[in-house]
Design a protein around this motif. Structure first.
Motif, mmCIF file in Angstrom:
data_model
loop_
_atom_site.group_PDB
_atom_site.id
_atom_site.type_symbol
_atom_site.label_atom_id
_atom_site.label_comp_id
_atom_site.label_asym_id
_atom_site.label_seq_id
_atom_site.Cartn_x
_atom_site.Cartn_y
_atom_site.Cartn_z
ATOM 1 N N SER A 93 0.851 -1.191 0.000
ATOM 2 C CA SER A 93 0.000 0.000 0.000
ATOM 3 C C SER A 93 0.883 1.235 0.000
ATOM 4 O O SER A 93 1.672 1.439 0.920
ATOM 5 C CB SER A 93 -0.913 -0.004 1.240
ATOM 6 N N GLN A 95 0.867 5.051 0.362
ATOM 7 C CA GLN A 95 -0.021 6.100 0.877
ATOM 8 C C GLN A 95 -0.141 7.266 -0.092
ATOM 9 O O GLN A 95 -1.225 7.773 -0.352
ATOM 10 C CB GLN A 95 0.493 6.599 2.228
ATOM 11 N N SER A 98 -2.093 6.377 -3.194
ATOM 12 C CA SER A 98 -3.476 5.967 -2.973
ATOM 13 C C SER A 98 -4.403 7.117 -2.624
ATOM 14 O O SER A 98 -5.604 6.919 -2.533
ATOM 15 C CB SER A 98 -3.530 4.929 -1.851
ATOM 16 N N GLU A 99 -3.877 8.321 -2.400
ATOM 17 C CA GLU A 99 -4.757 9.416 -2.012
ATOM 18 C C GLU A 99 -5.853 9.686 -3.035
ATOM 19 O O GLU A 99 -7.024 9.814 -2.682
ATOM 20 C CB GLU A 99 -3.930 10.683 -1.747
ATOM 21 N N ASP A 101 -7.024 7.530 -5.060
ATOM 22 C CA ASP A 101 -7.833 6.331 -5.084
ATOM 23 C C ASP A 101 -8.881 6.333 -3.992
ATOM 24 O O ASP A 101 -9.932 5.706 -4.130
ATOM 25 C CB ASP A 101 -6.947 5.084 -4.939
ATOM 26 N N GLN A 102 -8.583 7.012 -2.856
ATOM 27 C CA GLN A 102 -9.560 7.052 -1.777
ATOM 28 C C GLN A 102 -10.847 7.700 -2.255
ATOM 29 O O GLN A 102 -11.941 7.198 -2.010
ATOM 30 C CB GLN A 102 -8.997 7.813 -0.576
ATOM 31 N N GLN A 182 -11.205 -1.966 6.179
ATOM 32 C CA GLN A 182 -10.003 -1.993 5.343
ATOM 33 C C GLN A 182 -10.254 -2.935 4.174
ATOM 34 O O GLN A 182 -10.628 -4.095 4.370
ATOM 35 C CB GLN A 182 -8.796 -2.478 6.143
ATOM 36 N N PHE A 188 -8.825 -1.560 -4.982
ATOM 37 C CA PHE A 188 -8.689 -0.600 -3.887
ATOM 38 C C PHE A 188 -8.120 -1.246 -2.628
ATOM 39 O O PHE A 188 -8.260 -0.709 -1.532
ATOM 40 C CB PHE A 188 -10.043 0.034 -3.569
ATOM 41 N N ARG A 191 -7.030 0.221 1.133
ATOM 42 C CA ARG A 191 -7.703 1.464 1.505
ATOM 43 C C ARG A 191 -8.502 1.265 2.783
ATOM 44 O O ARG A 191 -8.951 0.166 3.090
ATOM 45 C CB ARG A 191 -8.654 1.943 0.401
ATOM 46 N N GLU A 192 -8.664 2.338 3.534
ATOM 47 C CA GLU A 192 -9.428 2.295 4.778
ATOM 48 C C GLU A 192 -10.568 3.318 4.715
ATOM 49 O O GLU A 192 -10.420 4.380 4.124
ATOM 50 C CB GLU A 192 -8.523 2.598 5.973
#
Length: 265
Positions: A93, A95, A98-99, A101-102, A182, A188, A191-192
């Motif tokens: 993951s 971070q 992935s921003e 992607d959130q 999660q 995805f 992701r949380e």
């Protein structure tokens, strides 16, 4: 900061923040990520972090290193990659990557109020209420002695609930820990989603939709609708049915083809 999420059979075992340049993965105790399993070589794989990039290399392991189901010798890791070593999985993951992607995940799976069927949501809310009431009937709260009803001088001098501070700590409400989901599978993965709302509706309309309600004593998931009759979400591989189900730590919810682990912050 990039992370590795170690799991076995969809159960998260550990997380590693990748703050160093090199991380070894293997069975022996001197590894940064130790997987104590006979299917894992003593020094199985290596991850090298260079600036914002991470590279995986197999260290001539006996059973090989797989990424997204494919045997690899060297591989440039991307957010969401699943590394399989023996019977275990390590999800990579990133971070920073992935921003965006959130937002995309929330647009895809979290259904806004404007697009929700209010009648169905009311039914979900009532199902959660019924589940909580049923739970209280099965496990009634332990009764405490009410000193106001006891004919003793001490009781009249010091009524129930009173202490030197004026409050009984046993009567104080216990704050509900923040629940999170999660994502364990799909694009995805890693992701949380924080469950901060009283009602969070997830899924894909016409495919499968469920609602998670945040109650005073826990989180409950209830089926809202699906494209097929009797196609209910799964908790740990079992259909939840038409009744609301209380979520427990490390439960795995499968909804609209996506697996999500539930845990408390």
């Amino acid at each position: 900061m990039a992370r590795l999420i170690l799991s076995l059979d969809s159960q998260v075992l550990a997380e590693y923040n990748m703050s160093k340049e090199r991380y070894t993965i293997g069975r022996l105790p001197d590894n940064d990520v130790r997987i104590d399993n006979p299917a894992v070589s003593g020094h199985h794989s290596l991850i090298i972090n260079i600036l914002n990039d991470s590279f995986l290399e197999d260290l001539n392991s006996t059973n090989g290193t797989y990424v997204n189901g494919k045997l690899v010798k060297k591989h440039a890791l991307q957010h969401g990659d699943v590394i399989t070593i023996g019977h275990h999985q390590l999800r990579f993951s990133d971070q920073q990557a992935s921003e965006p992607d959130q937002d995309e995940f929330e647009k895809t799976m979290v259904i806004p109020a404007s697009k929700q069927n209010q009648e169905q949501l009311q039914q979900a809310h009532e199902a959660a209420e019924a589940a909580m009431a049923n739970q209280n009937e099965v496990s009634p709260p332990t009764e405490r002695l009410d000193l106001n009803k006891v004919d003793l001088p001490e009781a009249k001098a010091k009524p129930h609930g009173a202490t030197s501070a004026g409050l009984d700590p046993a009567d104080a409400p216990v704050a509900l820990p923040l629940g999170k989901l999660q994502v364990l599978s799909g694009s995805f993965a890693g992701r949380e989603l924080e469950l901060t709302k009283a009602l969070t509706t997830l899924g894909r309309p016409g495919v499968q939709v469920a609602a998670i309600t945040r109650r005073a004593d826990g989180y409950f998931v209830v089926h809202v609708e699906s494209g097929k009759t009797g196609d209910f979400p799964l908790i740990n591989g079992e259909p939840i049915g038409a009744q609301a189900r209380r979520l427990k730590e490390n439960d795995v919810l499968q909804l609209a083809g996506i697996k999500m682990g539930f845990f408390s912050a």
